[in-house]
Design a protein around this motif. Structure first.
Motif, PDB file in Angstrom:
ATOM      1  N   LEU A 285       0.828  -1.205   0.000  1.00  0.00           N
ATOM      2  CA  LEU A 285       0.000   0.000   0.000  1.00  0.00           C
ATOM      3  C   LEU A 285       0.863   1.256   0.000  1.00  0.00           C
ATOM      4  O   LEU A 285       0.593   2.201  -0.749  1.00  0.00           O
ATOM      5  CB  LEU A 285      -0.941   0.007   1.204  1.00  0.00           C
ATOM      6  N   ILE A 286       1.889   1.260   0.807  1.00  0.00           N
ATOM      7  CA  ILE A 286       2.768   2.429   0.895  1.00  0.00           C
ATOM      8  C   ILE A 286       3.418   2.712  -0.457  1.00  0.00           C
ATOM      9  O   ILE A 286       3.410   3.848  -0.938  1.00  0.00           O
ATOM     10  CB  ILE A 286       3.818   2.224   2.006  1.00  0.00           C
ATOM     11  N   GLU A 287       3.948   1.694  -1.086  1.00  0.00           N
ATOM     12  CA  GLU A 287       4.571   1.874  -2.401  1.00  0.00           C
ATOM     13  C   GLU A 287       3.538   2.276  -3.455  1.00  0.00           C
ATOM     14  O   GLU A 287       3.844   3.046  -4.368  1.00  0.00           O
ATOM     15  CB  GLU A 287       5.306   0.602  -2.832  1.00  0.00           C
ATOM     16  N   TYR A 288       2.323   1.769  -3.310  1.00  0.00           N
ATOM     17  CA  TYR A 288       1.253   2.143  -4.234  1.00  0.00           C
ATOM     18  C   TYR A 288       0.953   3.642  -4.120  1.00  0.00           C
ATOM     19  O   TYR A 288       0.823   4.332  -5.128  1.00  0.00           O
ATOM     20  CB  TYR A 288      -0.002   1.314  -3.954  1.00  0.00           C
ATOM     21  N   VAL A 289       0.867   4.130  -2.901  1.00  0.00           N
ATOM     22  CA  VAL A 289       0.614   5.563  -2.693  1.00  0.00           C
ATOM     23  C   VAL A 289       1.769   6.383  -3.270  1.00  0.00           C
ATOM     24  O   VAL A 289       1.542   7.376  -3.965  1.00  0.00           O
ATOM     25  CB  VAL A 289       0.400   5.876  -1.195  1.00  0.00           C
ATOM     26  N   PHE A 290       2.998   5.954  -3.015  1.00  0.00           N
ATOM     27  CA  PHE A 290       4.153   6.672  -3.562  1.00  0.00           C
ATOM     28  C   PHE A 290       4.087   6.718  -5.089  1.00  0.00           C
ATOM     29  O   PHE A 290       4.338   7.759  -5.694  1.00  0.00           O
ATOM     30  CB  PHE A 290       5.469   6.022  -3.136  1.00  0.00           C
ATOM     31  N   SER A 291       3.751   5.595  -5.704  1.00  0.00           N
ATOM     32  CA  SER A 291       3.696   5.560  -7.170  1.00  0.00           C
ATOM     33  C   SER A 291       2.582   6.460  -7.699  1.00  0.00           C
ATOM     34  O   SER A 291       2.745   7.104  -8.737  1.00  0.00           O
ATOM     35  CB  SER A 291       3.525   4.131  -7.680  1.00  0.00           C
ATOM     36  N   GLN A 292       1.464   6.513  -6.989  1.00  0.00           N
ATOM     37  CA  GLN A 292       0.372   7.402  -7.395  1.00  0.00           C
ATOM     38  C   GLN A 292       0.821   8.863  -7.346  1.00  0.00           C
ATOM     39  O   GLN A 292       0.486   9.650  -8.224  1.00  0.00           O
ATOM     40  CB  GLN A 292      -0.837   7.217  -6.468  1.00  0.00           C
ATOM     41  N   LEU A 293       1.577   9.206  -6.323  1.00  0.00           N
ATOM     42  CA  LEU A 293       2.028  10.592  -6.156  1.00  0.00           C
ATOM     43  C   LEU A 293       3.083  10.988  -7.181  1.00  0.00           C
ATOM     44  O   LEU A 293       3.248  12.172  -7.468  1.00  0.00           O
ATOM     45  CB  LEU A 293       2.582  10.801  -4.745  1.00  0.00           C
ATOM     46  N   GLU A 294       3.782  10.024  -7.719  1.00  0.00           N
ATOM     47  CA  GLU A 294       4.831  10.320  -8.690  1.00  0.00           C
ATOM     48  C   GLU A 294       4.303  10.445 -10.114  1.00  0.00           C
ATOM     49  O   GLU A 294       5.042  10.839 -11.010  1.00  0.00           O
ATOM     50  CB  GLU A 294       5.928   9.258  -8.604  1.00  0.00           C
ATOM     51  N   GLU A 295       3.027  10.144 -10.321  1.00  0.00           N
ATOM     52  CA  GLU A 295       2.443  10.284 -11.653  1.00  0.00           C
ATOM     53  C   GLU A 295       2.296  11.757 -12.008  1.00  0.00           C
ATOM     54  O   GLU A 295       2.103  12.603 -11.142  1.00  0.00           O
ATOM     55  CB  GLU A 295       1.077   9.597 -11.711  1.00  0.00           C
ATOM     56  N   LYS A 296       2.366  12.043 -13.295  1.00  0.00           N
ATOM     57  CA  LYS A 296       2.275  13.430 -13.762  1.00  0.00           C
ATOM     58  C   LYS A 296       0.892  14.032 -13.520  1.00  0.00           C
ATOM     59  O   LYS A 296       0.756  15.166 -13.117  1.00  0.00           O
ATOM     60  CB  LYS A 296       2.617  13.514 -15.257  1.00  0.00           C
ATOM     61  N   SER A 297      -0.146  13.271 -13.802  1.00  0.00           N
ATOM     62  CA  SER A 297      -1.511  13.792 -13.633  1.00  0.00           C
ATOM     63  C   SER A 297      -2.135  13.164 -12.386  1.00  0.00           C
ATOM     64  O   SER A 297      -2.725  12.095 -12.445  1.00  0.00           O
ATOM     65  CB  SER A 297      -2.357  13.494 -14.870  1.00  0.00           C
ATOM     66  N   LEU A 298      -1.986  13.845 -11.280  1.00  0.00           N
ATOM     67  CA  LEU A 298      -2.492  13.352 -10.003  1.00  0.00           C
ATOM     68  C   LEU A 298      -3.917  13.854  -9.796  1.00  0.00           C
ATOM     69  O   LEU A 298      -4.167  15.055  -9.805  1.00  0.00           O
ATOM     70  CB  LEU A 298      -1.589  13.832  -8.869  1.00  0.00           C
ATOM     71  N   ASN A 299      -4.836  12.919  -9.628  1.00  0.00           N
ATOM     72  CA  ASN A 299      -6.233  13.259  -9.380  1.00  0.00           C
ATOM     73  C   ASN A 299      -6.601  12.720  -8.000  1.00  0.00           C
ATOM     74  O   ASN A 299      -6.673  11.505  -7.814  1.00  0.00           O
ATOM     75  CB  ASN A 299      -7.118  12.643 -10.465  1.00  0.00           C
ATOM     76  N   PRO A 300      -6.825  13.597  -7.023  1.00  0.00           N
ATOM     77  CA  PRO A 300      -7.087  13.123  -5.663  1.00  0.00           C
ATOM     78  C   PRO A 300      -8.352  12.280  -5.548  1.00  0.00           C
ATOM     79  O   PRO A 300      -8.409  11.355  -4.741  1.00  0.00           O
ATOM     80  CB  PRO A 300      -7.200  14.402  -4.844  1.00  0.00           C
ATOM     81  N   LYS A 301      -9.335  12.575  -6.351  1.00  0.00           N
ATOM     82  CA  LYS A 301     -10.584  11.807  -6.299  1.00  0.00           C
ATOM     83  C   LYS A 301     -10.345  10.365  -6.744  1.00  0.00           C
ATOM     84  O   LYS A 301     -10.788   9.420  -6.087  1.00  0.00           O
ATOM     85  CB  LYS A 301     -11.639  12.477  -7.183  1.00  0.00           C
ATOM     86  N   VAL A 302      -9.622  10.204  -7.832  1.00  0.00           N
ATOM     87  CA  VAL A 302      -9.306   8.864  -8.331  1.00  0.00           C
ATOM     88  C   VAL A 302      -8.416   8.126  -7.334  1.00  0.00           C
ATOM     89  O   VAL A 302      -8.623   6.946  -7.060  1.00  0.00           O
ATOM     90  CB  VAL A 302      -8.631   8.945  -9.725  1.00  0.00           C
ATOM     91  N   MET A 303      -7.459   8.844  -6.774  1.00  0.00           N
ATOM     92  CA  MET A 303      -6.567   8.225  -5.792  1.00  0.00           C
ATOM     93  C   MET A 303      -7.356   7.761  -4.573  1.00  0.00           C
ATOM     94  O   MET A 303      -7.127   6.669  -4.055  1.00  0.00           O
ATOM     95  CB  MET A 303      -5.472   9.203  -5.388  1.00  0.00           C
TER      96      MET A 303
END
Length: 99
Positions: free
Chosen positions: A28-46
């Motif tokens: 889960l921690i690595e998943y969150v990190f990978s989500q944050l490193e994406e260029k188009s971060l959408n908090p709702k999708v996350m």
């Protein structure tokens, strides 16, 4: 997100997720990190993506806190949330006083 210093936020994210789950979940921690490193971060999708790991309420609360930290970091010159800097300064002062 380019201005945010993720290396400084990662320990906070790790501690927060461990606290929410009551255990360490590297996936889960690595998943969150990978989500944050994406260029188009959408908090709702996350948040929706995290719901499977945390449940709806916890995912919403976590994303609320995380997004606040990200906004703070984005607006600071060094990419570090002011609240984390203040917390660290307080810890340092407490250590000095106990010596």
């Amino acid at each position: 997100m380019d201005r945010v210093n993720l290396d400084v936020l990662k320990p906070w994210i790790t501690a927060k997720l461990n606290d929410i789950l009551g255990m360490e979940d590297d996936v889960l921690i690595e998943y969150v990190f990978s989500q944050l490193e994406e260029k188009s971060l959408n908090p709702k999708v996350m948040q929706i993506n995290l719901t499977g790991f945390l449940n709806a309420r916890r995912a919403r609360e976590f994303m609320g806190e995380l997004w606040g930290m990200l906004l703070e970091a984005q607006s600071s010159e060094d990419g570090i949330p002011a609240s984390l800097v203040e917390k660290k300064m307080k810890e340092i002062q407490e250590k000095k006083q106990s010596i």
